[in-house]
Scaffold this motif. Structure first.
Motif, PDB file in Angstrom:
ATOM      1  N   ASP A 156      35.363  51.156  42.141  1.00  0.00           N
ATOM      2  CA  ASP A 156      36.859  51.041  42.588  1.00  0.00           C
ATOM      3  C   ASP A 156      37.089  49.854  43.535  1.00  0.00           C
ATOM      4  OD1 ASP A 156      39.532  51.732  42.499  1.00  0.00           O
ATOM      5  OD2 ASP A 156      39.323  53.730  43.121  1.00  0.00           O
ATOM      6  N   VAL A 157      37.267  48.693  43.231  1.00  0.00           N
ATOM      7  CA  VAL A 157      37.336  47.676  44.051  1.00  0.00           C
ATOM      8  C   VAL A 157      38.896  47.255  44.133  1.00  0.00           C
ATOM      9  CG1 VAL A 157      36.997  45.303  44.753  1.00  0.00           C
ATOM     10  CG2 VAL A 157      35.235  46.666  43.624  1.00  0.00           C
ATOM     11  N   GLU A 158      39.439  47.494  45.318  1.00  0.00           N
ATOM     12  CA  GLU A 158      41.044  47.471  45.442  1.00  0.00           C
ATOM     13  C   GLU A 158      41.686  45.857  45.093  1.00  0.00           C
ATOM     14  OE1 GLU A 158      43.357  49.499  48.209  1.00  0.00           O
ATOM     15  OE2 GLU A 158      41.641  50.812  48.652  1.00  0.00           O
ATOM     16  N   SER A 159      40.609  45.148  45.585  1.00  0.00           N
ATOM     17  CA  SER A 159      41.129  43.698  45.358  1.00  0.00           C
ATOM     18  C   SER A 159      40.215  42.767  44.628  1.00  0.00           C
ATOM     19  CB  SER A 159      41.272  42.991  46.790  1.00  0.00           C
ATOM     20  OG  SER A 159      42.182  43.641  47.481  1.00  0.00           O
ATOM     21  N   PRO A 160      40.037  42.968  43.419  1.00  0.00           N
ATOM     22  CA  PRO A 160      39.082  42.135  42.341  1.00  0.00           C
ATOM     23  C   PRO A 160      39.534  40.798  42.415  1.00  0.00           C
ATOM     24  CG  PRO A 160      40.447  43.700  41.010  1.00  0.00           C
ATOM     25  CD  PRO A 160      40.769  43.910  42.295  1.00  0.00           C
ATOM     26  N   TYR A 161      38.723  39.816  42.036  1.00  0.00           N
ATOM     27  CA  TYR A 161      38.817  38.372  41.881  1.00  0.00           C
ATOM     28  C   TYR A 161      38.460  38.054  40.506  1.00  0.00           C
ATOM     29  CZ  TYR A 161      39.669  33.433  42.746  1.00  0.00           C
ATOM     30  OH  TYR A 161      40.045  32.152  42.804  1.00  0.00           O
ATOM     31  N   TYR A 162      39.142  38.178  39.587  1.00  0.00           N
ATOM     32  CA  TYR A 162      38.903  37.892  38.211  1.00  0.00           C
ATOM     33  C   TYR A 162      37.552  38.693  37.806  1.00  0.00           C
ATOM     34  CZ  TYR A 162      42.316  34.402  38.411  1.00  0.00           C
ATOM     35  OH  TYR A 162      43.784  33.573  38.829  1.00  0.00           O
ATOM     36  N   ARG A 163      37.629  39.775  38.229  1.00  0.00           N
ATOM     37  CA  ARG A 163      36.158  40.500  37.710  1.00  0.00           C
ATOM     38  C   ARG A 163      36.501  40.783  36.254  1.00  0.00           C
ATOM     39  NH1 ARG A 163      34.620  46.108  40.479  1.00  0.00           N
ATOM     40  NH2 ARG A 163      36.608  46.639  39.385  1.00  0.00           N
ATOM     41  N   PRO A 164      35.374  40.926  35.503  1.00  0.00           N
ATOM     42  CA  PRO A 164      35.474  41.707  34.041  1.00  0.00           C
ATOM     43  C   PRO A 164      36.261  42.951  34.035  1.00  0.00           C
ATOM     44  CG  PRO A 164      33.249  40.851  34.590  1.00  0.00           C
ATOM     45  CD  PRO A 164      34.071  40.733  35.743  1.00  0.00           C
ATOM     46  N   LEU A 165      36.830  43.078  32.901  1.00  0.00           N
ATOM     47  CA  LEU A 165      37.792  44.145  32.902  1.00  0.00           C
ATOM     48  C   LEU A 165      36.981  45.516  32.850  1.00  0.00           C
ATOM     49  CD1 LEU A 165      40.088  43.326  29.803  1.00  0.00           C
ATOM     50  CD2 LEU A 165      40.775  43.674  32.364  1.00  0.00           C
TER      51      LEU A 165
ATOM     52  N   ASN B 213      36.362  26.007  25.505  1.00  0.00           N
ATOM     53  CA  ASN B 213      35.773  27.562  25.564  1.00  0.00           C
ATOM     54  C   ASN B 213      35.476  27.815  24.107  1.00  0.00           C
ATOM     55  OD1 ASN B 213      36.313  27.589  28.354  1.00  0.00           O
ATOM     56  ND2 ASN B 213      38.188  28.871  28.271  1.00  0.00           N
ATOM     57  N   LEU B 214      36.490  27.389  23.218  1.00  0.00           N
ATOM     58  CA  LEU B 214      35.942  27.720  21.756  1.00  0.00           C
ATOM     59  C   LEU B 214      34.658  27.022  21.453  1.00  0.00           C
ATOM     60  CD1 LEU B 214      39.429  26.955  20.226  1.00  0.00           C
ATOM     61  CD2 LEU B 214      38.362  29.145  20.328  1.00  0.00           C
ATOM     62  N   ALA B 215      34.394  25.624  21.854  1.00  0.00           N
ATOM     63  CA  ALA B 215      32.958  25.050  21.612  1.00  0.00           C
ATOM     64  C   ALA B 215      31.930  25.970  22.353  1.00  0.00           C
ATOM     65  CB  ALA B 215      33.107  23.852  22.307  1.00  0.00           C
ATOM     66  N   LEU B 216      32.130  26.813  23.264  1.00  0.00           N
ATOM     67  CA  LEU B 216      31.208  27.651  24.068  1.00  0.00           C
ATOM     68  C   LEU B 216      31.106  29.218  23.284  1.00  0.00           C
ATOM     69  CD1 LEU B 216      32.063  26.952  27.825  1.00  0.00           C
ATOM     70  CD2 LEU B 216      30.217  26.077  26.527  1.00  0.00           C
ATOM     71  N   GLY B 217      31.890  29.108  22.298  1.00  0.00           N
ATOM     72  CA  GLY B 217      31.818  30.455  21.608  1.00  0.00           C
ATOM     73  C   GLY B 217      32.788  31.498  21.920  1.00  0.00           C
TER      74      GLY B 217
ATOM     75  N   ASN C 227      40.974  31.799  26.172  1.00  0.00           N
ATOM     76  CA  ASN C 227      42.082  31.557  27.202  1.00  0.00           C
ATOM     77  C   ASN C 227      41.639  32.037  28.783  1.00  0.00           C
ATOM     78  OD1 ASN C 227      44.568  30.646  25.647  1.00  0.00           O
ATOM     79  ND2 ASN C 227      44.245  32.754  24.746  1.00  0.00           N
ATOM     80  N   THR C 228      40.176  32.358  28.704  1.00  0.00           N
ATOM     81  CA  THR C 228      39.637  32.786  29.845  1.00  0.00           C
ATOM     82  C   THR C 228      39.683  31.822  30.908  1.00  0.00           C
ATOM     83  OG1 THR C 228      38.303  34.391  28.660  1.00  0.00           O
ATOM     84  CG2 THR C 228      37.591  33.793  30.920  1.00  0.00           C
ATOM     85  N   ARG C 229      40.039  31.895  32.136  1.00  0.00           N
ATOM     86  CA  ARG C 229      40.144  31.069  33.474  1.00  0.00           C
ATOM     87  C   ARG C 229      38.479  30.827  33.693  1.00  0.00           C
ATOM     88  NH1 ARG C 229      39.848  31.323  38.853  1.00  0.00           N
ATOM     89  NH2 ARG C 229      40.981  29.839  39.976  1.00  0.00           N
ATOM     90  N   LEU C 230      37.862  29.528  33.542  1.00  0.00           N
ATOM     91  CA  LEU C 230      36.617  29.242  33.887  1.00  0.00           C
ATOM     92  C   LEU C 230      36.439  27.956  34.914  1.00  0.00           C
ATOM     93  CD1 LEU C 230      34.647  29.583  30.808  1.00  0.00           C
ATOM     94  CD2 LEU C 230      34.735  31.005  32.713  1.00  0.00           C
ATOM     95  N   CYS C 231      36.244  28.068  35.949  1.00  0.00           N
ATOM     96  CA  CYS C 231      36.341  27.107  37.038  1.00  0.00           C
ATOM     97  C   CYS C 231      34.837  26.507  37.336  1.00  0.00           C
ATOM     98  CB  CYS C 231      37.161  27.252  38.243  1.00  0.00           C
ATOM     99  SG  CYS C 231      38.788  27.953  38.100  1.00  0.00           S
ATOM    100  N   GLY C 232      34.745  25.174  37.714  1.00  0.00           N
ATOM    101  CA  GLY C 232      33.481  24.465  38.106  1.00  0.00           C
ATOM    102  C   GLY C 232      33.770  23.388  38.846  1.00  0.00           C
ATOM    103  N   GLN C 233      32.589  22.546  39.076  1.00  0.00           N
ATOM    104  CA  GLN C 233      32.779  21.390  39.853  1.00  0.00           C
ATOM    105  C   GLN C 233      33.748  20.336  38.991  1.00  0.00           C
ATOM    106  OE1 GLN C 233      31.792  20.442  42.975  1.00  0.00           O
ATOM    107  NE2 GLN C 233      31.016  22.356  43.373  1.00  0.00           N
TER     108      GLN C 233
END
Length: 631
Positions: free
Chosen positions: A415-424, A173-177, A184-190
């Protein structure tokens, strides 16, 4: 001091590399065969070890789904050239298929001529059983025809994976800027998916049972150095005592009177006599941000309070890893850039003791997110460095403010009651929810677990659905084989498809001192998770993983991952000698059973008398030990 009791065998030793690993396994084959013969003299290995009697209704009869060491019977025919052997194998497969079809036709004919003498219920049951057996046998033949590559067991992961949590790669993540905490952001991929099995550390030991494990953990089970223990300035870390083999947690800090006095102070500040009155005031769930190593939650657990610890991913000295090792609720999470995977209005209290968050940064977005997950309150106080803020219990408070005075309330689209890692978000959420109810107006625990018709309507549920789920779990409570509370075999439990929390409620009503991480897929309300992604935790976090109907749910949704992807993630988060309980339809359970061979799990399929359409798959993860390779 005398060492604490702990369960578990010495384990299966694994050499330092894959070649040595398989050589070691071949040398141990004779020993394993002797062990299998000893097991066969008992009723069943799994039946003896598994503590829920309901899953083994008949211990005297062996499972009809038994299989050999590789999951299938070995081929006794070794003749001629490889080509001739291949032809012979295909011929045998064709003959077997023809024989099965003939047997199926004969069974159908027998069913037809006996229809006049049998009850309708018995007819349907026997016919369904015949169909299921036919499907199972055909699937077994199909798997065999694909060759040995389909049945190959997974390799073990490299040593770097011992304590690694996928989706949290700080250096990448640091290398990505990413910076200023966003690394510490959670980033998931293949690339986050693992196609190998994570081995425990070299000197790993089965954790002591609860409550001993709350106060003592084995040093080798977690990644932490003596310097990290001794140099930290947090309250909980200063309360740790370290020796060569274990870490003990005690209230010995000279700078603080201990967690008990601290929690007592908080209770007095909000008008309560002591922390034992939190439940009477409507408090049950607490979010502890940057929890140290969980001593605040460990103390409050004895007061019937559930404290969920969240902290950033840490490659060493992790707060979350050590808290889970103590048998306390925890998961990786941060306020850096995304919303937490909890619905709005989830927690009765939010606690932050020197958690390292600058709450006034990012235009107050961190405070807005804290407000979103917190239920309405109306208490306020301050003593020295300890401050208690309240969240208003009146929705009209927001609309009565002057224009520009603080963040606006979210509109219905945001006003999404159940967000899934949505931006703050920069707006106040939850004000339009039907669940906006001050905690003082709610029933207190444990009455809160039994919702009435009006309370169910708030969540959009019908009483019939809720009562059906409750009745289902009345027949699946822990049995007499489980040690008396609080000395339970299971402490950390993960329910991958929690529905209405019936499994959790059944454990509590049975007097078990277990806590359950209730997780639901992203299309429902609850602690959200997409099971095509790794769960935000470290390896070896849970003693028991439970999943009811998850395989069906995954097949009905768009296929983004396979059942094998799901099972490798279960293996990662499960402790050695941990258990897996999967309840689903018979065809899906049979498909799952065949995959367990690749994961090296001990597996058994159990029929459910009350529901002939479903099956239980009971598995146990073996304890493989990695052997130190001397130079």
């Amino acid at each position: 001091m005398s060492g604490p009791l702990y369960r578990g065998a010495s384990g299966i030793r694994i050499s330092g590399n894959s070649n040595d690993l398989w050589d070691s396994q071949m040398k141990d084959k004779t020993e394993k065969e002797d062990l299998d013969r000893n097991r066969s003299s008992d009723q069943s290995y799994l039946a003896l070890r598994f503590p829920f009697r309901v899953f083994f209704p008949d211990n005297n009869s062996p499972s009809k789904y038994g299989n050999g060491e590789s999951g299938f019977a070995s081929d006794p025919f070794i003749v001629g050239s490889p080509r001739s052997r291949h032809k012979l194998t295909l011929l045998l497969l064709k003959l077997s298929l023809a024989l099965i079809v003939i047997l199926a036709l004969m069974g159908s004919f027998w069913w037809t001529i006996s229809i006049s003498t049998m009850s309708r219920g018995q007819i349907v049951h026997n016919y369904r059983r015949l169909q299921e057996q036919l499907v199972s046998d055909l699937r077994d033949i199909g798997e065999l025809s694909l060759g040995s590559s389909r049945l190959q067991e997974f390799e073990f992961c490299s040593e770097e994976s011992e304590n690694y949590a996928p989706c949290f790669n700080v250096s990448e993540n640091l290398a990505l800027g990413y910076s200023d905490g966003s690394e510490n952001t959670r980033l998931c991929g293949q690339s986050s998916r693992q196609s190998c099995l994570v081995l425990p550390p070299v000197n790993y030991r089965i954790p002591p049972r609860w409550p001993t494990g709350r106060d003592i953990i084995w040093v080798a089970n977690v990644k932490i150095t003596a310097q990290e223990v001794l140099s930290s300035g947090s309250l909980t870390k200063r309360m740790m005592m370290l020796d060569e083999e274990q870490i003990s947690f005690r209230s010995v800090s000279p700078m603080f009177d201990g967690v008990e006095d601290y929690s007592h102070q908080i209770a007095e500040m909000i008008g309560l006599r002591n922390e034992s009155n939190f439940v009477q005031a409507g408090v049950r769930t607490i979010l502890d941000i940057g929890c140290g190593y969980g001593s605040f939650g460990a103390h409050l657990f004895s007061k019937q309070l559930i404290t969920m610890c969240i902290a950033n991913y840490e490659p060493s000295g992790s707060q979350v890893q050590l808290t889970l090792e103590r048998g306390l609720p925890a998961m990786i999470g941060s306020f850096n850039s995304n919303q937490l995977p909890y619905p709005s209005l989830s927690f009765d209290m939010l606690h932050c003791a020197r958690c390292g968050i600058d709450w006034d940064l990012k235009d107050g977005y961190f405070l807005i997110e804290a407000d979103r997950v917190l239920k309405p309150w109306w208490m306020l106080s301050q003593q020295d460095e300890t401050v208690v803020w309240k969240k208003t219990s009146k929705r009209s408070c927001y609309s009565s403010r002057k224009p520009g005075a603080g963040p606006a309330t979210c509109n219905k689209g945001h006003d999404v009651e159940s967000p899934y890692y949505r931006p703050l978000q920069g707006c106040i959420a939850g004000t339009q929810s039907r669940r906006w109810i001050p905690i003082q107006e709610k029933t207190t625990w444990p009455s809160r677990s039994h919702l009435n018709k009006t309370e169910l309507a708030i969540y959009g549920l019908h009483p019939e659905d809720f009562s059906e789920d409750a009745e289902n779990w009345k027949t699946t409570r822990p049995g007499e084989e489980d040690p008396s509370p609080p000395y339970n075999i299971f402490r950390n439990v993960l329910d991958m498809n929690a529905h209405f929390g019936g499994f959790n409620a059944a454990l509590l009503e049975a007097g078990k001192s277990a806590w359950v991480m209730n997780v639901v897929p992203t299309s429902f309300v609850g602690v959200l998770h997409d099971w095509c992604e790794p769960f935000p935790t470290y390896p070896r976090s849970y003693d028991l993983v439970h999943a009811e109907g998850l395989l069906t749910l995954q097949t009905h949704q768009q296929r983004r991952c396979t059942m094998l992807d799901l099972f490798t993630e279960i293996d990662r988060v499960l402790r050695p000698e941990g258990w897996i309980i999967i309840r689903d339809t018979a065809p899906l359970v049979e498909s799952a059973r065949m995959l367990t061979t690749r994961l090296k799990w001990d597996a058994r399929v159990i029929e459910i008398e009350s529901n002939s359409d479903d099956r239980l798959l009971i598995c146990q993860k073996p304890f493989f030990k990695k052997q130190v390779v001397s130079s």
